[in-house]
Design a protein around this motif. Structure first.
Motif, PDB file in Angstrom:
ATOM      1  N   ASN A  38     -17.142 -17.662  18.988  1.00  0.00           N
ATOM      2  CA  ASN A  38     -17.687 -18.372  17.867  1.00  0.00           C
ATOM      3  C   ASN A  38     -16.900 -17.952  16.820  1.00  0.00           C
ATOM      4  O   ASN A  38     -16.370 -16.980  16.631  1.00  0.00           O
ATOM      5  CB  ASN A  38     -19.177 -18.306  17.545  1.00  0.00           C
ATOM      6  N   LEU A  39     -17.239 -18.502  15.408  1.00  0.00           N
ATOM      7  CA  LEU A  39     -16.277 -18.174  14.176  1.00  0.00           C
ATOM      8  C   LEU A  39     -17.441 -17.824  13.228  1.00  0.00           C
ATOM      9  O   LEU A  39     -17.232 -17.181  12.237  1.00  0.00           O
ATOM     10  CB  LEU A  39     -15.566 -19.309  13.735  1.00  0.00           C
ATOM     11  N   ASP A  40     -18.548 -18.261  13.291  1.00  0.00           N
ATOM     12  CA  ASP A  40     -19.592 -18.024  12.342  1.00  0.00           C
ATOM     13  C   ASP A  40     -20.801 -17.228  12.827  1.00  0.00           C
ATOM     14  O   ASP A  40     -20.912 -17.379  13.817  1.00  0.00           O
ATOM     15  CB  ASP A  40     -20.034 -19.506  11.739  1.00  0.00           C
ATOM     16  N   THR A  41     -21.343 -16.679  11.952  1.00  0.00           N
ATOM     17  CA  THR A  41     -22.679 -15.993  12.145  1.00  0.00           C
ATOM     18  C   THR A  41     -24.047 -16.291  11.280  1.00  0.00           C
ATOM     19  O   THR A  41     -25.070 -16.201  11.381  1.00  0.00           O
ATOM     20  CB  THR A  41     -22.622 -14.472  11.791  1.00  0.00           C
ATOM     21  N   ALA A  42     -23.794 -17.285  10.398  1.00  0.00           N
ATOM     22  CA  ALA A  42     -24.790 -17.868   9.356  1.00  0.00           C
ATOM     23  C   ALA A  42     -25.568 -18.829  10.086  1.00  0.00           C
ATOM     24  O   ALA A  42     -25.037 -19.728  11.123  1.00  0.00           O
ATOM     25  CB  ALA A  42     -24.347 -18.400   8.191  1.00  0.00           C
ATOM     26  N   PRO A  43     -27.158 -18.718  10.317  1.00  0.00           N
ATOM     27  CA  PRO A  43     -27.588 -19.734  10.820  1.00  0.00           C
ATOM     28  C   PRO A  43     -27.663 -21.218  10.560  1.00  0.00           C
ATOM     29  O   PRO A  43     -27.739 -22.015  11.682  1.00  0.00           O
ATOM     30  CB  PRO A  43     -29.134 -19.271  10.697  1.00  0.00           C
ATOM     31  N   ASP A  44     -27.424 -21.731   9.471  1.00  0.00           N
ATOM     32  CA  ASP A  44     -27.089 -22.842   9.019  1.00  0.00           C
ATOM     33  C   ASP A  44     -25.574 -23.315   9.536  1.00  0.00           C
ATOM     34  O   ASP A  44     -25.391 -24.703   9.324  1.00  0.00           O
ATOM     35  CB  ASP A  44     -27.262 -23.105   7.636  1.00  0.00           C
TER      36      ASP A  44
ATOM     37  N   ALA B 262     -18.682 -18.642   7.917  1.00  0.00           N
ATOM     38  CA  ALA B 262     -19.891 -18.554   7.159  1.00  0.00           C
ATOM     39  C   ALA B 262     -20.603 -17.439   7.787  1.00  0.00           C
ATOM     40  O   ALA B 262     -20.951 -17.518   9.120  1.00  0.00           O
ATOM     41  CB  ALA B 262     -20.652 -19.899   7.562  1.00  0.00           C
ATOM     42  N   GLU B 263     -20.825 -16.488   7.149  1.00  0.00           N
ATOM     43  CA  GLU B 263     -21.303 -15.241   7.708  1.00  0.00           C
ATOM     44  C   GLU B 263     -22.896 -14.916   7.042  1.00  0.00           C
ATOM     45  O   GLU B 263     -23.297 -15.120   6.032  1.00  0.00           O
ATOM     46  CB  GLU B 263     -20.462 -13.929   7.130  1.00  0.00           C
ATOM     47  N   LYS B 264     -23.354 -13.936   7.889  1.00  0.00           N
ATOM     48  CA  LYS B 264     -24.613 -13.408   7.421  1.00  0.00           C
ATOM     49  C   LYS B 264     -24.866 -12.133   7.907  1.00  0.00           C
ATOM     50  O   LYS B 264     -24.676 -11.623   9.008  1.00  0.00           O
ATOM     51  CB  LYS B 264     -25.902 -14.259   7.910  1.00  0.00           C
ATOM     52  N   THR B 265     -25.281 -11.088   7.054  1.00  0.00           N
ATOM     53  CA  THR B 265     -25.490  -9.915   7.372  1.00  0.00           C
ATOM     54  C   THR B 265     -27.319  -9.708   7.615  1.00  0.00           C
ATOM     55  O   THR B 265     -27.912  -9.843   6.766  1.00  0.00           O
ATOM     56  CB  THR B 265     -25.395  -8.815   6.356  1.00  0.00           C
ATOM     57  N   TYR B 266     -27.466  -9.486   8.947  1.00  0.00           N
ATOM     58  CA  TYR B 266     -28.880  -9.569   9.356  1.00  0.00           C
ATOM     59  C   TYR B 266     -29.654  -8.356   9.175  1.00  0.00           C
ATOM     60  O   TYR B 266     -29.176  -7.075   9.252  1.00  0.00           O
ATOM     61  CB  TYR B 266     -29.222  -9.946  10.784  1.00  0.00           C
ATOM     62  N   ALA B 267     -31.242  -8.310   8.903  1.00  0.00           N
ATOM     63  CA  ALA B 267     -31.718  -7.055   8.973  1.00  0.00           C
ATOM     64  C   ALA B 267     -31.984  -6.863  10.337  1.00  0.00           C
ATOM     65  O   ALA B 267     -31.967  -7.746  11.261  1.00  0.00           O
ATOM     66  CB  ALA B 267     -33.208  -7.395   7.963  1.00  0.00           C
TER      67      ALA B 267
ATOM     68  N   PHE C  89     -21.608 -25.505  17.809  1.00  0.00           N
ATOM     69  CA  PHE C  89     -21.290 -24.307  16.799  1.00  0.00           C
ATOM     70  C   PHE C  89     -19.605 -24.506  16.666  1.00  0.00           C
ATOM     71  O   PHE C  89     -18.910 -24.938  17.577  1.00  0.00           O
ATOM     72  CB  PHE C  89     -21.729 -23.008  17.087  1.00  0.00           C
ATOM     73  N   ARG C  90     -18.859 -23.879  15.724  1.00  0.00           N
ATOM     74  CA  ARG C  90     -17.640 -23.705  15.513  1.00  0.00           C
ATOM     75  C   ARG C  90     -16.927 -22.527  16.461  1.00  0.00           C
ATOM     76  O   ARG C  90     -17.317 -21.359  16.414  1.00  0.00           O
ATOM     77  CB  ARG C  90     -16.968 -23.442  14.239  1.00  0.00           C
TER      78      ARG C  90
END
Length: 234
Positions: free
Chosen positions: A89-95, A28-33, A112-113
């Motif tokens: 970790n595996l994810d970067t999305a906050p949720d 679960a990824e997120k590209t952050y500003a 977290f995963r």
């Protein structure tokens, strides 16, 4: 019981949704500003003066990813939470990150995963605008006298811990794990904290499900109460 069901549903629904992603999109990824620090699931502290937020750089947020303690309402970065980074970790999305705050906002548990179906639980003391990691209780170790050893405990397929705070210094820890082993020895050792299922290939699926009250004391110490049978997934 309703409170526990609500807490588990809050964590399990996004957790299972992430786990169901195809292998090509297993994170679960997120590209952050540049200055975006996104509050994680459950990240607001009860006192509304603190929060826990995630931030990373680059495509998908994997570069220099960390989880931070933030001052509110200004959303100002206070401290980096130790042992949560792109290394483990595996994810970067906050949720995909879950916080459970103590009622007095003095402790926070963050899960977290660290692998596709494996959660990691970190526990922090919050004091003077800093987050200090302390050892988290391990109910499997409490039940067996040792931590999980991948060499001797077969394949641990799932690990899912949750924290439910009961008071500022006391919480209920729920621990659910699934192992695949060639023999029944672990299930026999776990007793009523374990569940055994024979697989078609002759191996055994062993589920560990336990819960206990944990009381935090001075010097980062804790006391684990009596272990009771948890809720088996099957």
């Amino acid at each position: 019981m309703q409170l526990r069901s609500a807490i588990i549903a809050l964590v399990m629904v996004p957790f299972l949704a992430v786990c169901a992603l195809s292998p090509a999109h297993a994170t679960a990824e997120k590209t952050y500003a540049k200055d975006e620090y996104a509050i994680i699931t459950g990240g607001w502290a009860p006192n509304k003066r603190l929060s826990v937020a995630a931030h990373g750089e680059g495509e998908g947020g994997h570069d220099k990813f960390h989880v931070y303690l933030m001052a509110e309402p200004g959303h100002r970065r206070l401290a980096t939470l130790d042992d949560i980074s792109q290394e483990n970790n595996l994810d970067t999305a906050p949720d995909a990150y879950y916080a459970a705050w103590s009622p007095d906002s003095h402790y926070v548990a963050v899960s977290f995963r660290s692998d596709r179906h494996i959660m990691t639980l970190n526990l922090y003391v919050i004091e003077n605008g800093r987050a200090r990691r302390i050892e988290a209780p391990d109910l499997f170790r409490e039940a067996t006298g040792r931590a999980v050893d991948r060499k001797t405990d077969g394949d641990m397929r799932n690990y899912f811990p949750t924290v439910e705070w009961r008071s500022p210094r006391r919480f209920r820890l729920n621990d659910s794990r699934v192992f695949v082993k060639n023999d029944k020895a672990l299930a026999e050792k776990l007793g009523d904290l374990g569940s055994l299922t024979e697989m078609k290939d002759g191996r055994f699926q062993i589920e560990f499900a336990a819960k206990a009250n944990v009381t935090l004391g001075r010097g980062d110490r804790y006391r684990i109460g009596k272990l009771r049978q948890g809720d088996f997934w099957q």
